[in-house]
Structures are given as structure tokens and as C-alpha cells.
Design a protein around this motif. Structure first.
Motif, PDB file in Angstrom:
ATOM      1  N   LEU A  37     -31.167 -51.260 -14.784  1.00 24.21           N
ATOM      2  CA  LEU A  37     -32.253 -50.562 -15.477  1.00 24.21           C
ATOM      3  C   LEU A  37     -31.802 -49.187 -15.960  1.00 24.21           C
ATOM      4  CD1 LEU A  37     -35.214 -51.500 -13.112  1.00 24.21           C
ATOM      5  CD2 LEU A  37     -34.659 -52.491 -15.333  1.00 24.21           C
ATOM      6  N   ARG A  38     -30.992 -48.506 -15.151  1.00 26.50           N
ATOM      7  CA  ARG A  38     -30.512 -47.177 -15.558  1.00 26.50           C
ATOM      8  C   ARG A  38     -29.605 -47.288 -16.780  1.00 26.50           C
ATOM      9  NH1 ARG A  38     -26.115 -44.234 -14.609  1.00 26.50           N
ATOM     10  NH2 ARG A  38     -25.273 -45.685 -13.069  1.00 26.50           N
ATOM     11  N   VAL A  39     -28.722 -48.310 -16.790  1.00 24.66           N
ATOM     12  CA  VAL A  39     -27.844 -48.510 -17.942  1.00 24.66           C
ATOM     13  C   VAL A  39     -28.670 -48.849 -19.178  1.00 24.66           C
ATOM     14  CG1 VAL A  39     -26.051 -49.999 -18.914  1.00 24.66           C
ATOM     15  CG2 VAL A  39     -25.846 -49.166 -16.568  1.00 24.66           C
ATOM     16  N   ALA A  40     -29.669 -49.724 -19.026  1.00 20.21           N
ATOM     17  CA  ALA A  40     -30.504 -50.105 -20.163  1.00 20.21           C
ATOM     18  C   ALA A  40     -31.243 -48.903 -20.732  1.00 20.21           C
ATOM     19  CB  ALA A  40     -31.505 -51.184 -19.740  1.00 20.21           C
ATOM     20  N   ALA A  41     -31.701 -48.010 -19.856  1.00 24.33           N
ATOM     21  CA  ALA A  41     -32.425 -46.830 -20.322  1.00 24.33           C
ATOM     22  C   ALA A  41     -31.518 -45.870 -21.086  1.00 24.33           C
ATOM     23  CB  ALA A  41     -33.058 -46.103 -19.130  1.00 24.33           C
ATOM     24  N   GLY A  42     -30.217 -45.916 -20.807  1.00 25.69           N
ATOM     25  CA  GLY A  42     -29.292 -45.001 -21.469  1.00 25.69           C
ATOM     26  C   GLY A  42     -28.637 -45.559 -22.711  1.00 25.69           C
ATOM     27  N   LEU A  43     -28.963 -46.789 -23.093  1.00 25.79           N
ATOM     28  CA  LEU A  43     -28.349 -47.381 -24.275  1.00 25.79           C
ATOM     29  C   LEU A  43     -28.792 -46.652 -25.543  1.00 25.79           C
ATOM     30  CD1 LEU A  43     -28.674 -51.201 -23.474  1.00 25.79           C
ATOM     31  CD2 LEU A  43     -26.663 -49.741 -23.226  1.00 25.79           C
ATOM     32  N   SER A  44     -27.822 -46.325 -26.395  1.00 25.81           N
ATOM     33  CA  SER A  44     -28.100 -45.629 -27.653  1.00 25.81           C
ATOM     34  C   SER A  44     -27.838 -46.586 -28.802  1.00 25.81           C
ATOM     35  CB  SER A  44     -27.206 -44.387 -27.766  1.00 25.81           C
ATOM     36  OG  SER A  44     -27.405 -43.738 -28.992  1.00 25.81           O
ATOM     37  N   ASP A  79     -37.619 -45.155 -26.952  1.00 23.24           N
ATOM     38  CA  ASP A  79     -37.816 -44.109 -25.956  1.00 23.24           C
ATOM     39  C   ASP A  79     -38.757 -44.578 -24.847  1.00 23.24           C
ATOM     40  OD1 ASP A  79     -40.124 -44.225 -27.385  1.00 23.24           O
ATOM     41  OD2 ASP A  79     -40.078 -42.154 -28.093  1.00 23.24           O
ATOM     42  N   GLY A  80     -39.085 -45.864 -24.847  1.00 26.57           N
ATOM     43  CA  GLY A  80     -39.865 -46.458 -23.776  1.00 26.57           C
ATOM     44  C   GLY A  80     -39.348 -47.852 -23.493  1.00 26.57           C
ATOM     45  N   LEU A  81     -38.980 -48.119 -22.226  1.00 31.19           N
ATOM     46  CA  LEU A  81     -38.437 -49.418 -21.849  1.00 31.19           C
ATOM     47  C   LEU A  81     -39.178 -49.935 -20.623  1.00 31.19           C
ATOM     48  CD1 LEU A  81     -34.611 -48.606 -22.076  1.00 31.19           C
ATOM     49  CD2 LEU A  81     -35.919 -49.954 -23.708  1.00 31.19           C
ATOM     50  N   ALA A  82     -39.350 -51.241 -20.565  1.00 35.06           N
ATOM     51  CA  ALA A  82     -39.935 -51.870 -19.378  1.00 35.06           C
ATOM     52  C   ALA A  82     -39.339 -53.259 -19.236  1.00 35.06           C
ATOM     53  CB  ALA A  82     -41.456 -51.943 -19.473  1.00 35.06           C
ATOM     54  N   ALA A  97     -20.945 -51.941 -20.062  1.00 37.28           N
ATOM     55  CA  ALA A  97     -21.732 -51.166 -19.094  1.00 37.28           C
ATOM     56  C   ALA A  97     -22.644 -52.062 -18.262  1.00 37.28           C
ATOM     57  CB  ALA A  97     -22.558 -50.107 -19.827  1.00 37.28           C
ATOM     58  N   LEU A  98     -23.291 -53.036 -18.896  1.00 37.11           N
ATOM     59  CA  LEU A  98     -24.179 -53.928 -18.154  1.00 37.11           C
ATOM     60  C   LEU A  98     -23.388 -54.851 -17.233  1.00 37.11           C
ATOM     61  CD1 LEU A  98     -26.744 -54.832 -20.961  1.00 37.11           C
ATOM     62  CD2 LEU A  98     -27.207 -53.525 -18.875  1.00 37.11           C
ATOM     63  N   ALA A  99     -22.196 -55.251 -17.653  1.00 33.43           N
ATOM     64  CA  ALA A  99     -21.378 -56.120 -16.803  1.00 33.43           C
ATOM     65  C   ALA A  99     -20.928 -55.400 -15.536  1.00 33.43           C
ATOM     66  CB  ALA A  99     -20.164 -56.618 -17.580  1.00 33.43           C
ATOM     67  N   GLU A 100     -20.781 -54.074 -15.607  1.00 33.84           N
ATOM     68  CA  GLU A 100     -20.320 -53.314 -14.453  1.00 33.84           C
ATOM     69  C   GLU A 100     -21.455 -52.938 -13.499  1.00 33.84           C
ATOM     70  OE1 GLU A 100     -18.405 -50.006 -16.237  1.00 33.84           O
ATOM     71  OE2 GLU A 100     -16.559 -51.098 -16.712  1.00 33.84           O
ATOM     72  N   ALA A 101     -22.715 -53.104 -13.937  1.00 35.24           N
ATOM     73  CA  ALA A 101     -23.853 -52.750 -13.082  1.00 35.24           C
ATOM     74  C   ALA A 101     -23.934 -53.708 -11.901  1.00 35.24           C
ATOM     75  CB  ALA A 101     -25.147 -52.780 -13.886  1.00 35.24           C
ATOM     76  N   ARG A 102     -24.151 -53.150 -10.702  1.00 34.98           N
ATOM     77  CA  ARG A 102     -24.089 -53.956  -9.481  1.00 34.98           C
ATOM     78  C   ARG A 102     -25.446 -54.192  -8.837  1.00 34.98           C
ATOM     79  NH1 ARG A 102     -18.975 -50.831  -6.595  1.00 34.98           N
ATOM     80  NH2 ARG A 102     -17.495 -51.087  -8.321  1.00 34.98           N
ATOM     81  N   SER A 103     -26.468 -53.527  -9.289  1.00 34.01           N
ATOM     82  CA  SER A 103     -27.784 -53.682  -8.690  1.00 34.01           C
ATOM     83  C   SER A 103     -28.838 -53.645  -9.785  1.00 34.01           C
ATOM     84  CB  SER A 103     -28.058 -52.570  -7.669  1.00 34.01           C
ATOM     85  OG  SER A 103     -28.127 -51.307  -8.312  1.00 34.01           O
ATOM     86  N   THR A 104     -30.052 -54.124  -9.461  1.00 35.09           N
ATOM     87  CA  THR A 104     -31.136 -54.092 -10.435  1.00 35.09           C
ATOM     88  C   THR A 104     -31.417 -52.666 -10.880  1.00 35.09           C
ATOM     89  OG1 THR A 104     -32.126 -56.080  -9.470  1.00 35.09           O
ATOM     90  CG2 THR A 104     -33.559 -54.673 -10.811  1.00 35.09           C
ATOM     91  N   GLU A 151     -19.616 -45.096  -8.304  1.00 29.21           N
ATOM     92  CA  GLU A 151     -19.967 -46.478  -8.618  1.00 29.21           C
ATOM     93  C   GLU A 151     -18.835 -47.211  -9.326  1.00 29.21           C
ATOM     94  OE1 GLU A 151     -23.459 -46.066 -10.975  1.00 29.21           O
ATOM     95  OE2 GLU A 151     -24.776 -45.642  -9.263  1.00 29.21           O
ATOM     96  N   GLY A 152     -17.770 -46.486  -9.713  1.00 30.83           N
ATOM     97  CA  GLY A 152     -16.660 -47.113 -10.413  1.00 30.83           C
ATOM     98  C   GLY A 152     -17.003 -47.577 -11.812  1.00 30.83           C
ATOM     99  N   THR A 153     -17.926 -46.870 -12.478  1.00 25.75           N
ATOM    100  CA  THR A 153     -18.366 -47.253 -13.818  1.00 25.75           C
ATOM    101  C   THR A 153     -17.999 -46.170 -14.823  1.00 25.75           C
ATOM    102  OG1 THR A 153     -20.555 -46.288 -13.433  1.00 25.75           O
ATOM    103  CG2 THR A 153     -20.264 -48.614 -12.904  1.00 25.75           C
ATOM    104  N   LEU A 154     -18.300 -46.435 -16.095  1.00 21.43           N
ATOM    105  CA  LEU A 154     -18.076 -45.452 -17.141  1.00 21.43           C
ATOM    106  C   LEU A 154     -19.220 -44.443 -17.161  1.00 21.43           C
ATOM    107  CD1 LEU A 154     -16.878 -47.737 -20.076  1.00 21.43           C
ATOM    108  CD2 LEU A 154     -15.466 -46.366 -18.542  1.00 21.43           C
ATOM    109  N   ALA A 155     -18.898 -43.227 -17.577  1.00 21.52           N
ATOM    110  CA  ALA A 155     -19.912 -42.182 -17.726  1.00 21.52           C
ATOM    111  C   ALA A 155     -20.281 -42.080 -19.208  1.00 21.52           C
ATOM    112  CB  ALA A 155     -19.387 -40.849 -17.211  1.00 21.52           C
TER     113      ALA A 155
END
Length: 721
Positions: free
Chosen positions: A165-172, A179-182, A154-161, A77-81
Motif C-alpha cells: 500500500l505504501r508503494v502504491a501510494a507513492g507511484l507517480s 491523490d486518493g487511493l483505496a 517496487a511492487l515486486a520487492e514489497a514484502r507485506s500488505t 527493507e532492502g528496497t529502492l528509495a
């Protein structure tokens, strides 16, 4: 710092921020860490190089597995891990939690990943303990700034919905992490669930498609545009008694509902839920509000990109034809890969047209440009070609009419942006494999023969369509033999990647020659191999990673006559292998004599005797030149290699013309410039002759490859005449 003092080193800055550096090379299997990273791993605070096994023993097993899964995804995806890692001591207890962020790269030659990243400790709150969270108050601002910087990137590099959502779920988040996001959206007067994390799988249950008038926090946030913070179950129950029974079942203790606002419009709501009490201090609310703004922007960008892709795919589907797969005697495969610019549509196209005669027309072309106008002209031109073909016109007449049509719609007095189009039109007879081709400025087709030899097939041609309304388009006729595959493409397949037509053709030719004709997917796998050889993995009509950035559109058509060696999946009865090329040289085209020599050499690329190849090229040059000099007609060259290589093969070359005078041997003087043709044939050929025909004649010669029977494994070889 005083003015003039040197800036601190990167290592000093990172050490001041309690951030460690690490480097991991999977090929060497080594992980190198600096002193701070070593300390975070529970080792002495000094630089050290560890093996992968030594590193793995310091990490929670589940976190190691997550790392190995996230890295390939980040590369693709060309993003950060980014991964949260639990550090274990020798007794297996968690001593701290760190956050790892890295930029991985993949080396295809070594088939290995290389990662350079940072480690930073994450302070996790103890559920119900305010003191534990307040212990890190001194680092709050520094941690918050670092977190927001990372989250924004990380959110700026996200290319799809889905990726947002995956980036948002991994935010620390610093000091407190949900531990719950919607994420909720709006459709009309209803609340929808776009995605969630940390809740039971499903479509959102009773919270999905809820009326906005419902007494539910997310609905209120959408109605008012104001955030709602609920620090305890009692607070939730008192404020929203109607929907509290639904929320109680999910076992959370604190909730934050924030509006997702873009351009002053509330597009939805974001829920961050916690399994422990959170007071939602001003600092914590500021972090949540900032994340909500970044999340809204990311979702808006992703939604716009997905709508654009959906529009592109719909436009492509409406313009690209459905191939007729079941054609007795022929097999067809096609691909279309759009450019990565704009709407990802352009002027390249292909088509397959049933003809009144029972034959089929295959068309491939390229309208100048990669914009919406090129796509529109392509659609009009494609419809016009289908109409002319359906009327029963021959290939030359179809292209002449199409050129007149395109000239008429592009050379309007009010238009300054004039366009033209290249095109290759092939009329195919499934019963005999006979092809009749007309070409308008387009690249010649290539033939992959039954034995894997690949040659460009020269065809007569005229100007691109739309330049001259009265242009002529001569036709070329030849038969596609059993086991042969014809490749037709636009220049995007050839010239992509910095190649010109010559170097790009060599690349395409190598792919065709290396293709395994016994592949179970037949012609479809060959089409995939050609596209992958230029751009990487693809799908049939192309979206996704392959369409992200293209230099030019690509249209590809493959036509195969089933037989041994073509890759269609069908075979015919075993018969001697025949490798053939056919070329016409007109009276006003003497420059094509050099082309005839080149194609003969390509035909003999694996011939055992280089001396015989030189002799054959010399004889062809003499024979074609004699026709142009001594007659008023054109020359037709037919060259065939017959038989199997290990058994010896036979080369037969014929040059036919419409002249009535038969050639005869002459004894030229020492200074004569002609008269040596038949003498050379008699001297160099293993067999030769002159055959009168109803109209004209043909002169032929044969060469027998060393190492086999005189007839190349084929009975009935003619003797010297």
C-alpha cells in the motif's frame, strides 16, 4: 545503429531519456551530479559536486525531510528509495518536479549512507487543464514504459500488505497522478477496506464492510470483474445516485475503480481518485489496468507471506513453553530464532519443567533437519521428555528413555529418513544452585563467572538421542555459584555466519565477556546481546526482519544464580570472589589431561605471572597422571581462584581420587620415568598437602599471585605441609 557500431555509453542513454545521475555520500557530506541532473536542479548543465547545504537549498524543505526519512527505511527493507522532489528557484518558487530513485546502502564502520540514483522530470497536470497534459504527449510512451518498469520492480520487492500500500501510494504516474487511493477486499458477501491513502484516517467509514449488493462502484467491480471510470462528479451522480452523497464529501472530481484479479478470481478492487478532471483516455486506462494487475499480484504474494508467518508464529507458540520467571534463587531467560527457510520452523527447542522434588529441569535440544518433520519430531520428543521428567527420573534415566523413544519412532521399516537429536538436560536445585547435567551429543554449556570470566564447562555425555536405544548418559554435578550465569545454546548460535565450533565459540565468548552485568534489563538484555551479536536486532520469539533468512535455528537458555556480577538485577552480600572449574578424568580418558591443562589456563587468563600459569599446568598434569597410573580410580580436579585481582589472589588446585594409598616422595634415579610428582609440587607450589578422606584422598597445592597478600585477600590460607 549500424551493425558493428559500438553501443552508446550509459551516460548517453540516460541523457537521451532526459535522466540525470547523482551520487550522495553522507560521510563526506557531498552530492555529485552529472550535467542533466544539474540542469534539473536549476544549475548550469555541467557536472558539479555540491555540499549537502547547497543541494538542500534547491529542494523544497518538506521534500528534503522526506528523503532523509525514506533512505533508512529503504536500507532496512532492502528496497529502492523513491521520492518526488519539488525544485525551487532563488525566489522560493517551484520550477519543476522531479522523481528521484536510488539504491541506498549503509556502511556500519563509517556510520554513513551512500546513494547512487537517477533524477527524472515529472510533468504534473494542472487541475482542469487538458492542454497542460497534452503538451507532454510526445513523451507519453517513453514515460509510461519507464513508470511501469519502476512500479513493477517496487511492487515486486514489497514484502507485506502495508508495504504494498505504501508503494502504491507513492507511484507517480506519467501525466496524471491520483491523490486518493483505496484498496478494497472481500469477506464473504461484504466489501472491506484493506487500506487507503489521501483520505481521512480511520477504518474506511461507511465504505467499510459494505454489502456487495450495494450500488457502489467498488462493489460493482468485484461483482462483475470489470473496471468503472467516472470522469466527472456529474457522471458519478448519474450512475450511482445512492452512494454519491458519501463520495461527494471527499472532494474528488474523477475516479477509476479497477478489479484486482489473480488467477481469474477477483480478490478486490482498487480506487484511484483525482482532485481534477481526468478524461481516462485509452492510454491512461492502459496504465491504470497494468498497475492494477501488478498491485493484485503484489497483494496476493504479501497476503500469502503474512498467512505463512501467522501459521509459523502459531506453530511456534504452540511448541515453545512459557518460562517460569519467579523461581526463588534462580533467574532464567530464553530465545528461539527460526531458520529463514520454508515455514521457518525446525528442530531446535528449549523447555523448563517443574519436577516432583521441587527442583526444575532445563532442557535444550536440536532435532536433525529444518523442515516440518523435524518440527513434528521435536514436538513429540519434547512431550516425551516432560513425561519422563514428571515421573521423577534422574537426568541420565530421562535421556536414556528419550533416546529409546526417538529410536522407536524414527527407525520404522517404512522410513528411510532416519533422524537423531542432540540434547542437554539440566536438573537445578534453586535452594543450593546445585546442577546435575546429562548431555546427548550437544555442545557443552558455558559459565560466566562473577568477575566476567567465561569458560566452557566440560560435562560427561553420550551419543545423540535416537541412535542407540540402550545408550548410557553419565551425569556431571557442580554448583552454580552466586553471581554466575550458565549459557546453553544450540549450534545455530555458534556456527552461523561461516563460523565453525571453535571460531563461533570465540565470538560468543567475547559477547559474554563484554556484557555489562549492571544492565537494567538483567538477563533479558544478555539474551538479546547474544542474538544481536550473531544476527542483529530481535524480539523474544522472533518474527520480522530477523527471521527473513537464517542459516540454522537458534535456541538459547540462560540460567543465573543472583549475585554480584551476574546481570540478574539482584545482589548478595559482599564476599570474596571465587572463580572455579571442576573436571573429572576417567581411567579410560587420558586424553582429557590435555583438556584439564587447557581449562586451567582459561581459568588463569588474567593471572599476573605467566611462569606461575605454566607451573600450575605442569603440576595439574602430574597430579592427574599419577592418579590414572597408580590407582584404579578416576581423578576429580577442582581449581579455584579466590580473591580480588588488585589485592592479589590465591589459586588452589585439588585432585581427588578414591584410592586408599597415600602418595609419598621418592628419589628417582636419573633414568626413572616416574617419582617426580611430589618433588615438583614441593619445588613449584607456595603451599601443598595431602588430605585423607573417608573414601580416598585429595592432593592439593596453592599458588599466590604476585602483588598481594599471601592469602589473596582471603584469611585462613593453609601453610605448606
Amino acid at each position: 545503429m549500424r551493425t558493428g557500431e559500438p553501443l552508446p555509453s550509459v551516460g548517453d542513454v540516460l541523457a537521451a531519456l532526459a535522466t540525470g545521475l547523482w551520487h550522495w555520500d553522507t560521510a563526506a557530506g557531498l552530492v555529485t551530479v552529472d550535467a542533466e541532473a544539474a540542469r534539473l536542479l536549476g544549475l548550469p548543465a555541467e557536472p558539479v559536486t555540491l555540499t549537502e547545504d547547497q543541494t538542500r537549498t534547491r529542494l523544497h524543505p518538506a521534500d528534503w525531510n522526506e528523503i532523509t526519512g525514506v533512505v533508512p527505511m529503504a536500507v532496512s527493507e532492502g528496497t529502492l528509495a523513491e521520492v518526488r522532489i519539488r525544485i525551487m528557484d532563488e525566489h522560493g518558487d517551484v520550477v519543476r518536479i522531479v522523481r528521484s530513485r536510488s539504491k541506498p546502502s549503509f556502511d556500519p564502520e563509517r556510520q554513513a549512507y551512500e546513494l547512487i540514483g537517477t533524477l527524472q522530470e515529472v510533468t504534473e497536470p494542472v487541475p482542469g487543464s487538458v492542454a497542460a497534459r497534452s503538451a507532454v504527449t510526445g513523451d507519453w510512451r517513453r514515460s509510461r514504459e519507464a513508470f511501469l518498469l519502476d512500479a513493477g520492480r517496487a511492487l515486486a520487492e514489497a514484502r507485506s500488505t502495508e508495504e504494498v500500500l505504501r508503494v502504491a501510494a507513492g507511484l507517480s504516474m506519467p501525466g496524471f497522478s491520483p491523490d486518493g487511493l483505496a484498496v478494497f477486499g472481500v469477506e464473504g458477501d461484504r466489501l472491506t477496506v484493506i487500506g487507503h491513502h489521501g483520505y481521512p484516517t480511520g477504518d474506511g467509514g461507511p465504505f467499510s464492510y459494505m454489502p456487495l449488493s450495494t450500488d457502489y462502484p467498488a462493489a460493482e467491480v468485484v461483482r462483475t470483474g470489470r473496471a468503472v471510470y467516472l470522469s466527472s462528479p456529474e457522471h458519478y451522480r448519474a450512475r450511482y445516485p445512492v452512494t454519491w452523497p458519501l463520495a461527494r464529501q471527499l472532494g474528488r472530481h474523477s475516479w477509476a475503480f479497477l478489479p484486482l484479479i489473480v488467477g481469474g478470481h477477483t480478490m478486490g478492487a482498487w480506487l484511484a481518485a483525482f482532485s481534477y478532471p481526468v478524461a481516462f483516455t485509452p492510454d491512461e486506462r492502459a496504465v491504470l489496468t497494468t498497475v492494477a494487475r501488478m498491485l493484485a499480484q503484489a497483494l496476493s504474494r504479501a497476503g500469502a507471506a503474512e498467512s505463512e508467518r501467522e501459521l509459523t508464529e502459531g506453530l511456534q507458540r504452540s511448541m515453545l513453553p512459557t518460562l517460569i520467571r519467579e523461581i526463588p534463587g534462580l533467574d532464567v531467560a530464553a530465545r528461539y530464532i527460526p531458520t529463514g527457510g520454508g515455514l521457518q520452523v525446525g528442530g531446535d527447542w528449549y523447555d523448563m519443567i517443574p519436577l516432583p522434588s521441587g527442583r526444575f529441569a532445563l532442557v535444550i535440544g536440536d532435532v536433525q533437519g529444518h523442515d516440518v518433520r523435524a518440527a513434528g519430531l521435536m514436538g513429540q520428543l519434547r512431550i516425551a521428555l516432560r513425561a519422563y521428567a514428571a515421573e521423577g527420573h534422574r537426568p541420565d534415566a530421562v535421556l536414556t528413555r528419550a533416546s529409546r523413544f526417538l529410536h522407536g519412532i524414527t527407525h520404522d521399516e517404512e522410513l528411510t529418513d532416519l533422524r537423531f537429536a542432540t540434547c542437554l538436560y539440566v536438573e537445578a536445585d534453586p535452594a543450593t544452585g546445585m546442577l546435575e547435567i546429562a548431555r546427548a551429543g550437544h555442545p557443552d554449556p558455558a559459565i560466566r563467572m562473577a568477575d566476567g570470566t567465561v569458560m566452557m564447562r566440560p560435562t560427561a555425555g553420550g551419543l545423540p538421542l535416537g541412535i542407540d536405544p540402550d545408550a548410557d548418559y553419565p551425569t556431571t554435578r557442580f554448583a552454580l555459584e552466586p553471581g554466575e550465569t550458565m549459557t546453553m545454546c544450540t549450534d545455530g548460535l555458534i556456527e552461523t555466519g561461516g563460523h565453525d565450533m571453535e571460531s563461533g565459540w570465540r565470538r560468543v565468548r567475547a559477547i559474554l565477556e563484554d556484557y555489562d552485568a549492571n544492565h537494567e534489563d538483567g538477563l533479558e538484555s544478555l539474551a538479546d546481546a547474544l542474538v544481536q551479536g550473531v544476527h542483529g536486532p530481535s524480539s523474544h520469539h522472533t518474527t520480522g526482519p530477523l527471521a527473513d533468512r537464517r542459516e540454522d535455528d537458534i535456541a538459547l537458555l540462560l540460567l543465573c544464580r543472583p549475585g554480584d556480577g551476574c546481570g540478574c538485577g539482584d545482589t548478595v552480600a559482599v564476599r570474596p570472589r571465587v572463580r572455579r572449574t571442576l573436571l573429572s578424568v576417567a581411567q579410560d580418558e587420558p586424553e582429557r589431561i590435555a583438556e584439564a591443562r587447557r581449562h586451567l589456563r582459561e581459568l588463569l587468563h588474567d593471572w599476573a605471572s605467566a611462569e606461575q600459569v605454566d607451573s600450575a599446568a605442569l603440576l595439574v598434569s602430574e597430579m592427574v597422571t599419577n592418579v590414572l597410573v597408580h590407582t584404579d580410580t578416576d581423578a576429580l580436579l577442582l581449581a579455584e581462584v579466590i580473591g580480588e585481582r588488585r589485592g592479589g589472589r590465591r589459586l588452589r588446585v585439588e585432585v581427588a581420587d578414591a584410592g586408599d594409598d597415600l602418595p609419598h616422595k621418592r628419589r628417582p634415579g636419573e633414568l626413572a620415568s616416574s617419582g617426580r610428582g611430589l618433588m615438583l609440587i614441593e619445588l613449584l607450589a607456595d603451599a601443598w598437602g595431602v588430605d585423607p578422606r573417608g573414601e580416598g584422598k585429595s592432593i592439593w597445592f596453592e599458588l599466590y599471585e604476585p602483588g598481594g597478600s599471601p592469602d589473596g585477600g582471603v584469611s585462613g590460607a593453609p601453610s605448606r605441609t
